[in-house]
Design a protein around this motif. Structure first.
Motif, PDB file in Angstrom:
ATOM      1  N   ASN A  39       0.835  -1.199   0.000  1.00 16.66           N
ATOM      2  CA  ASN A  39       0.000   0.000   0.000  1.00 16.66           C
ATOM      3  C   ASN A  39       0.877   1.259   0.000  1.00 16.66           C
ATOM      4  O   ASN A  39       0.624   2.198  -0.757  1.00 16.66           O
ATOM      5  CB  ASN A  39      -0.937  -0.014   1.208  1.00 16.66           C
ATOM      6  CG  ASN A  39      -1.903   1.139   1.188  1.00 16.66           C
ATOM      7  OD1 ASN A  39      -2.636   1.329   0.220  1.00 16.66           O
ATOM      8  ND2 ASN A  39      -1.895   1.925   2.241  1.00 16.66           N
ATOM      9  N   ASP A  40       1.903   1.270   0.844  1.00 13.44           N
ATOM     10  CA  ASP A  40       2.830   2.405   0.874  1.00 13.44           C
ATOM     11  C   ASP A  40       3.511   2.581  -0.487  1.00 13.44           C
ATOM     12  O   ASP A  40       3.658   3.699  -0.980  1.00 13.44           O
ATOM     13  CB  ASP A  40       3.908   2.206   1.948  1.00 13.44           C
ATOM     14  CG  ASP A  40       3.361   2.273   3.360  1.00 13.44           C
ATOM     15  OD1 ASP A  40       2.201   2.733   3.554  1.00 13.44           O
ATOM     16  OD2 ASP A  40       4.090   1.855   4.290  1.00 13.44           O
ATOM     17  N   TYR A  41       3.910   1.474  -1.100  1.00 17.05           N
ATOM     18  CA  TYR A  41       4.563   1.514  -2.397  1.00 17.05           C
ATOM     19  C   TYR A  41       3.637   2.119  -3.465  1.00 17.05           C
ATOM     20  O   TYR A  41       4.049   2.981  -4.248  1.00 17.05           O
ATOM     21  CB  TYR A  41       5.003   0.108  -2.811  1.00 17.05           C
ATOM     22  CG  TYR A  41       5.430   0.010  -4.249  1.00 17.05           C
ATOM     23  CD1 TYR A  41       6.676   0.472  -4.661  1.00 17.05           C
ATOM     24  CD2 TYR A  41       4.570  -0.526  -5.216  1.00 17.05           C
ATOM     25  CE1 TYR A  41       7.051   0.397  -5.989  1.00 17.05           C
ATOM     26  CE2 TYR A  41       4.950  -0.599  -6.535  1.00 17.05           C
ATOM     27  CZ  TYR A  41       6.193  -0.138  -6.923  1.00 17.05           C
ATOM     28  OH  TYR A  41       6.553  -0.199  -8.241  1.00 17.05           O
ATOM     29  N   ILE A  42       2.388   1.672  -3.480  1.00 15.46           N
ATOM     30  CA  ILE A  42       1.434   2.174  -4.479  1.00 15.46           C
ATOM     31  C   ILE A  42       1.212   3.675  -4.303  1.00 15.46           C
ATOM     32  O   ILE A  42       1.193   4.427  -5.280  1.00 15.46           O
ATOM     33  CB  ILE A  42       0.101   1.397  -4.403  1.00 15.46           C
ATOM     34  CG1 ILE A  42       0.312  -0.030  -4.923  1.00 15.46           C
ATOM     35  CG2 ILE A  42      -1.005   2.104  -5.182  1.00 15.46           C
ATOM     36  CD1 ILE A  42      -0.854  -0.967  -4.646  1.00 15.46           C
ATOM     37  N   LYS A  43       1.072   4.121  -3.055  1.00 17.02           N
ATOM     38  CA  LYS A  43       0.895   5.552  -2.808  1.00 17.02           C
ATOM     39  C   LYS A  43       2.101   6.354  -3.280  1.00 17.02           C
ATOM     40  O   LYS A  43       1.959   7.403  -3.908  1.00 17.02           O
ATOM     41  CB  LYS A  43       0.646   5.801  -1.323  1.00 17.02           C
ATOM     42  CG  LYS A  43      -0.728   5.394  -0.858  1.00 17.02           C
ATOM     43  CD  LYS A  43      -0.872   5.682   0.625  1.00 17.02           C
ATOM     44  CE  LYS A  43      -2.235   5.276   1.141  1.00 17.02           C
ATOM     45  NZ  LYS A  43      -2.363   5.552   2.587  1.00 17.02           N
ATOM     46  N   LEU A  44       3.317   5.861  -2.979  1.00 20.06           N
ATOM     47  CA  LEU A  44       4.525   6.555  -3.423  1.00 20.06           C
ATOM     48  C   LEU A  44       4.629   6.575  -4.944  1.00 20.06           C
ATOM     49  O   LEU A  44       5.023   7.582  -5.533  1.00 20.06           O
ATOM     50  CB  LEU A  44       5.768   5.889  -2.825  1.00 20.06           C
ATOM     51  CG  LEU A  44       6.033   6.182  -1.359  1.00 20.06           C
ATOM     52  CD1 LEU A  44       7.154   5.293  -0.836  1.00 20.06           C
ATOM     53  CD2 LEU A  44       6.371   7.642  -1.158  1.00 20.06           C
ATOM     54  N   LYS A  45       4.268   5.481  -5.578  1.00 22.08           N
ATOM     55  CA  LYS A  45       4.315   5.409  -7.036  1.00 22.08           C
ATOM     56  C   LYS A  45       3.334   6.410  -7.652  1.00 22.08           C
ATOM     57  O   LYS A  45       3.674   7.106  -8.615  1.00 22.08           O
ATOM     58  CB  LYS A  45       3.991   3.986  -7.496  1.00 22.08           C
ATOM     59  CG  LYS A  45       4.180   3.759  -8.967  1.00 22.08           C
ATOM     60  CD  LYS A  45       3.953   2.301  -9.327  1.00 22.08           C
ATOM     61  CE  LYS A  45       4.068   2.121 -10.821  1.00 22.08           C
ATOM     62  NZ  LYS A  45       3.721   0.776 -11.250  1.00 22.08           N
ATOM     63  N   GLU A  46       2.136   6.495  -7.086  1.00 21.76           N
ATOM     64  CA  GLU A  46       1.153   7.460  -7.584  1.00 21.76           C
ATOM     65  C   GLU A  46       1.649   8.887  -7.394  1.00 21.76           C
ATOM     66  O   GLU A  46       1.526   9.724  -8.292  1.00 21.76           O
ATOM     67  CB  GLU A  46      -0.188   7.259  -6.881  1.00 21.76           C
ATOM     68  CG  GLU A  46      -0.903   5.991  -7.304  1.00 21.76           C
ATOM     69  CD  GLU A  46      -2.107   5.662  -6.433  1.00 21.76           C
ATOM     70  OE1 GLU A  46      -2.326   6.307  -5.383  1.00 21.76           O
ATOM     71  OE2 GLU A  46      -2.845   4.723  -6.814  1.00 21.76           O
TER      72      GLU A  46
END
Length: 86
Positions: A65-72
């Motif tokens: 979830n943290d990764y997806i937010k950072l990617k966005e």
């Protein structure tokens, strides 16, 4: 063609030793393992009844979830930079 030499690094995550084989430097592997260990301990502090398997899955879900937010966020910033360059 020869493949890059793989390193073997033994790390401790949540009280268990793991040998990780990969192309990354040992320092990088240790750093990642320390982050995973810390996240598992943080989640365990909030819910002491979780067994290790559930704790590991929750850690993976939180990390993804943290990764997806950072990617966005990265994609938004990248788009803003491209617009600014035009």
């Amino acid at each position: 063609m020869s493949q890059p030499e793989k390193s073997r690094t033994t790390v401790d995550i949540y009280g268990r030793a793991y040998t990780i084989v990969g192309n990354e430097q040992s320092d990088q592997i240790r750093h990642v393992a320390n982050l995973v260990d810390g996240k598992m301990r943080d989640i365990h502090a909030l819910n002491k009844s979780l067994d290790t398997t559930k704790l590991a899955v929750l850690t993976a879900v939180n990390t993804m979830n943290d990764y997806i937010k950072l990617k966005e966020d990265f994609e938004v910033l990248q788009k803003l930079l491209e617009e600014k360059e035009e």
